[in-house]
Design a protein around this motif. Sequence first.
Motif, PDB file in Angstrom:
ATOM      1  N   VAL A  86       0.847  -1.193   0.000  1.00 11.78           N
ATOM      2  CA  VAL A  86       0.000   0.000   0.000  1.00 11.78           C
ATOM      3  C   VAL A  86       0.881   1.242   0.000  1.00 11.78           C
ATOM      4  O   VAL A  86       0.636   2.201  -0.745  1.00 11.78           O
ATOM      5  N   LYS A  87       1.929   1.228   0.807  1.00 11.30           N
ATOM      6  CA  LYS A  87       2.858   2.370   0.846  1.00 11.30           C
ATOM      7  C   LYS A  87       3.520   2.561  -0.520  1.00 11.30           C
ATOM      8  O   LYS A  87       3.733   3.686  -0.962  1.00 11.30           O
ATOM      9  N   GLN A  88       3.838   1.452  -1.196  1.00 12.68           N
ATOM     10  CA  GLN A  88       4.430   1.529  -2.525  1.00 12.68           C
ATOM     11  C   GLN A  88       3.439   2.153  -3.515  1.00 12.68           C
ATOM     12  O   GLN A  88       3.815   3.007  -4.316  1.00 12.68           O
ATOM     13  N   LEU A  89       2.190   1.727  -3.459  1.00 11.39           N
ATOM     14  CA  LEU A  89       1.162   2.317  -4.325  1.00 11.39           C
ATOM     15  C   LEU A  89       1.044   3.815  -4.080  1.00 11.39           C
ATOM     16  O   LEU A  89       0.816   4.593  -5.007  1.00 11.39           O
ATOM     17  N   ALA A  90       1.167   4.208  -2.827  1.00 17.97           N
ATOM     18  CA  ALA A  90       0.995   5.605  -2.441  1.00 17.97           C
ATOM     19  C   ALA A  90       2.155   6.490  -2.895  1.00 17.97           C
ATOM     20  O   ALA A  90       2.036   7.711  -2.876  1.00 17.97           O
ATOM     21  N   GLU A  91       3.258   5.884  -3.321  1.00 19.48           N
ATOM     22  CA  GLU A  91       4.382   6.681  -3.828  1.00 19.48           C
ATOM     23  C   GLU A  91       4.003   7.401  -5.114  1.00 19.48           C
ATOM     24  O   GLU A  91       4.589   8.422  -5.445  1.00 19.48           O
ATOM     25  N   ASP A  92       3.032   6.863  -5.822  1.00 21.11           N
ATOM     26  CA  ASP A  92       2.531   7.515  -7.037  1.00 21.11           C
ATOM     27  C   ASP A  92       1.625   8.669  -6.604  1.00 21.11           C
ATOM     28  O   ASP A  92       0.488   8.465  -6.188  1.00 21.11           O
ATOM     29  N   ARG A  93       2.130   9.885  -6.688  1.00 22.86           N
ATOM     30  CA  ARG A  93       1.405  11.066  -6.212  1.00 22.86           C
ATOM     31  C   ARG A  93       0.226  11.433  -7.116  1.00 22.86           C
ATOM     32  O   ARG A  93      -0.568  12.299  -6.758  1.00 22.86           O
ATOM     33  N   SER A  94       0.099  10.788  -8.255  1.00 21.88           N
ATOM     34  CA  SER A  94      -1.055  11.070  -9.124  1.00 21.88           C
ATOM     35  C   SER A  94      -2.283  10.292  -8.659  1.00 21.88           C
ATOM     36  O   SER A  94      -3.376  10.504  -9.162  1.00 21.88           O
ATOM     37  N   LYS A  95      -2.078   9.401  -7.705  1.00 23.85           N
ATOM     38  CA  LYS A  95      -3.185   8.607  -7.155  1.00 23.85           C
ATOM     39  C   LYS A  95      -3.424   9.004  -5.702  1.00 23.85           C
ATOM     40  O   LYS A  95      -2.588   9.626  -5.074  1.00 23.85           O
ATOM     41  N   CYS A  96      -4.587   8.600  -5.193  1.00 23.81           N
ATOM     42  CA  CYS A  96      -4.890   8.805  -3.780  1.00 23.81           C
ATOM     43  C   CYS A  96      -5.352   7.459  -3.225  1.00 23.81           C
ATOM     44  O   CYS A  96      -6.476   7.022  -3.463  1.00 23.81           O
ATOM     45  N   ILE A  97      -4.445   6.806  -2.523  1.00 23.50           N
ATOM     46  CA  ILE A  97      -4.664   5.461  -1.986  1.00 23.50           C
ATOM     47  C   ILE A  97      -4.753   5.564  -0.470  1.00 23.50           C
ATOM     48  O   ILE A  97      -3.978   6.275   0.163  1.00 23.50           O
ATOM     49  N   MET A  98      -5.705   4.833   0.122  1.00 22.15           N
ATOM     50  CA  MET A  98      -5.814   4.813   1.577  1.00 22.15           C
ATOM     51  C   MET A  98      -6.419   3.498   2.044  1.00 22.15           C
ATOM     52  O   MET A  98      -7.020   2.767   1.256  1.00 22.15           O
ATOM     53  N   VAL A  99      -6.252   3.249   3.338  1.00 18.36           N
ATOM     54  CA  VAL A  99      -6.810   2.051   3.960  1.00 18.36           C
ATOM     55  C   VAL A  99      -7.880   2.509   4.948  1.00 18.36           C
ATOM     56  O   VAL A  99      -7.654   3.429   5.738  1.00 18.36           O
ATOM     57  N   ILE A 100      -9.050   1.882   4.868  1.00 16.64           N
ATOM     58  CA  ILE A 100     -10.117   2.142   5.838  1.00 16.64           C
ATOM     59  C   ILE A 100     -10.648   0.791   6.294  1.00 16.64           C
ATOM     60  O   ILE A 100     -11.147   0.008   5.478  1.00 16.64           O
ATOM     61  N   ASN A 101     -10.504   0.541   7.567  1.00 20.45           N
ATOM     62  CA  ASN A 101     -10.959  -0.715   8.168  1.00 20.45           C
ATOM     63  C   ASN A 101     -10.513  -1.939   7.369  1.00 20.45           C
ATOM     64  O   ASN A 101     -11.319  -2.790   6.993  1.00 20.45           O
ATOM     65  N   ASN A 102      -9.204  -1.981   7.132  1.00 16.00           N
ATOM     66  CA  ASN A 102      -8.540  -3.130   6.504  1.00 16.00           C
ATOM     67  C   ASN A 102      -8.930  -3.360   5.053  1.00 16.00           C
ATOM     68  O   ASN A 102      -8.735  -4.449   4.525  1.00 16.00           O
ATOM     69  N   ARG A 103      -9.453  -2.342   4.416  1.00 19.46           N
ATOM     70  CA  ARG A 103      -9.760  -2.409   2.985  1.00 19.46           C
ATOM     71  C   ARG A 103      -8.985  -1.280   2.304  1.00 19.46           C
ATOM     72  O   ARG A 103      -8.855  -0.191   2.850  1.00 19.46           O
ATOM     73  N   VAL A 104      -8.485  -1.559   1.116  1.00 18.22           N
ATOM     74  CA  VAL A 104      -7.667  -0.596   0.380  1.00 18.22           C
ATOM     75  C   VAL A 104      -8.533   0.084  -0.676  1.00 18.22           C
ATOM     76  O   VAL A 104      -9.265  -0.582  -1.414  1.00 18.22           O
ATOM     77  N   TYR A 105      -8.438   1.417  -0.717  1.00 21.56           N
ATOM     78  CA  TYR A 105      -9.256   2.202  -1.630  1.00 21.56           C
ATOM     79  C   TYR A 105      -8.375   3.107  -2.488  1.00 21.56           C
ATOM     80  O   TYR A 105      -7.403   3.687  -2.000  1.00 21.56           O
ATOM     81  N   ASP A 106      -8.753   3.219  -3.756  1.00 20.88           N
ATOM     82  CA  ASP A 106      -8.154   4.204  -4.651  1.00 20.88           C
ATOM     83  C   ASP A 106      -9.245   5.234  -4.913  1.00 20.88           C
ATOM     84  O   ASP A 106     -10.165   5.004  -5.707  1.00 20.88           O
ATOM     85  N   VAL A 107      -9.155   6.359  -4.230  1.00 24.83           N
ATOM     86  CA  VAL A 107     -10.204   7.384  -4.318  1.00 24.83           C
ATOM     87  C   VAL A 107      -9.801   8.527  -5.248  1.00 24.83           C
ATOM     88  O   VAL A 107     -10.375   9.617  -5.188  1.00 24.83           O
ATOM     89  N   THR A 108      -8.846   8.261  -6.128  1.00 27.17           N
ATOM     90  CA  THR A 108      -8.352   9.284  -7.047  1.00 27.17           C
ATOM     91  C   THR A 108      -9.489   9.931  -7.830  1.00 27.17           C
ATOM     92  O   THR A 108      -9.559  11.155  -7.941  1.00 27.17           O
ATOM     93  N   LYS A 109     -10.385   9.143  -8.369  1.00 28.56           N
ATOM     94  CA  LYS A 109     -11.491   9.664  -9.197  1.00 28.56           C
ATOM     95  C   LYS A 109     -12.550  10.384  -8.352  1.00 28.56           C
ATOM     96  O   LYS A 109     -13.364  11.110  -8.896  1.00 28.56           O
ATOM     97  N   PHE A 110     -12.512  10.186  -7.040  1.00 29.28           N
ATOM     98  CA  PHE A 110     -13.524  10.776  -6.154  1.00 29.28           C
ATOM     99  C   PHE A 110     -13.069  12.102  -5.536  1.00 29.28           C
ATOM    100  O   PHE A 110     -13.877  12.835  -4.971  1.00 29.28           O
ATOM    101  N   ILE A 111     -11.799  12.426  -5.679  1.00 27.66           N
ATOM    102  CA  ILE A 111     -11.247  13.609  -5.006  1.00 27.66           C
ATOM    103  C   ILE A 111     -12.057  14.870  -5.301  1.00 27.66           C
ATOM    104  O   ILE A 111     -12.385  15.625  -4.392  1.00 27.66           O
ATOM    105  N   ASP A 112     -12.384  15.117  -6.566  1.00 28.69           N
ATOM    106  CA  ASP A 112     -13.100  16.346  -6.934  1.00 28.69           C
ATOM    107  C   ASP A 112     -14.547  16.335  -6.462  1.00 28.69           C
ATOM    108  O   ASP A 112     -15.167  17.391  -6.346  1.00 28.69           O
TER     109      ASP A 112
END
Length: 144
Positions: free
Chosen positions: A13-39
């Motif tokens: 997950v930390k490796q995925l997060a190195e890509d600053r063009s994405k927004c990756i996070m963990v919520i209750n043991n699930r991994v989310y890519d919320v890049t498209k939801f930011i706006d």
Amino acid sequence: MADAKKIYRLAEVKQLAEDRSKCIMVINNRVYDVTKFIDEHPGGEEVLKEQHGADASNAFEDVGHSTDAREQMKGYEIGEIHPDDIKTKVKPRPLIVNPSNSSENAAGSWVRFVIPLVIVIVAIIYFRLFSKPTVDTNNPPKAI
């Protein structure tokens, strides 16, 4: 065949997060890519960017997200945390119903108006019944 979610280690997950063009996070043991939801995020993009690459469980639950928000986030889930990296889930805060829509509060609103009104009326009656009339000594009442 159902779309199987990927299992991520926290290091991945930390490796995925190195890509600053994405927004990756963990919520209750699930991994989310919320890049498209930011706006679209009602709280603004900054609150999501602050959690980029981190476990956002506490921040997510502290806000008290609605059932709709929880349903919507399923569309951004890209995987789950590996069983060896799982943390205790953060319990959601209870939802607070909008008090202006509550019928119980509607009854309470008129009570908040009536109680002071009754107190004022009782005070007026009390003072009229129990206060002694003042006698003007300069102009005594005239005898008939």
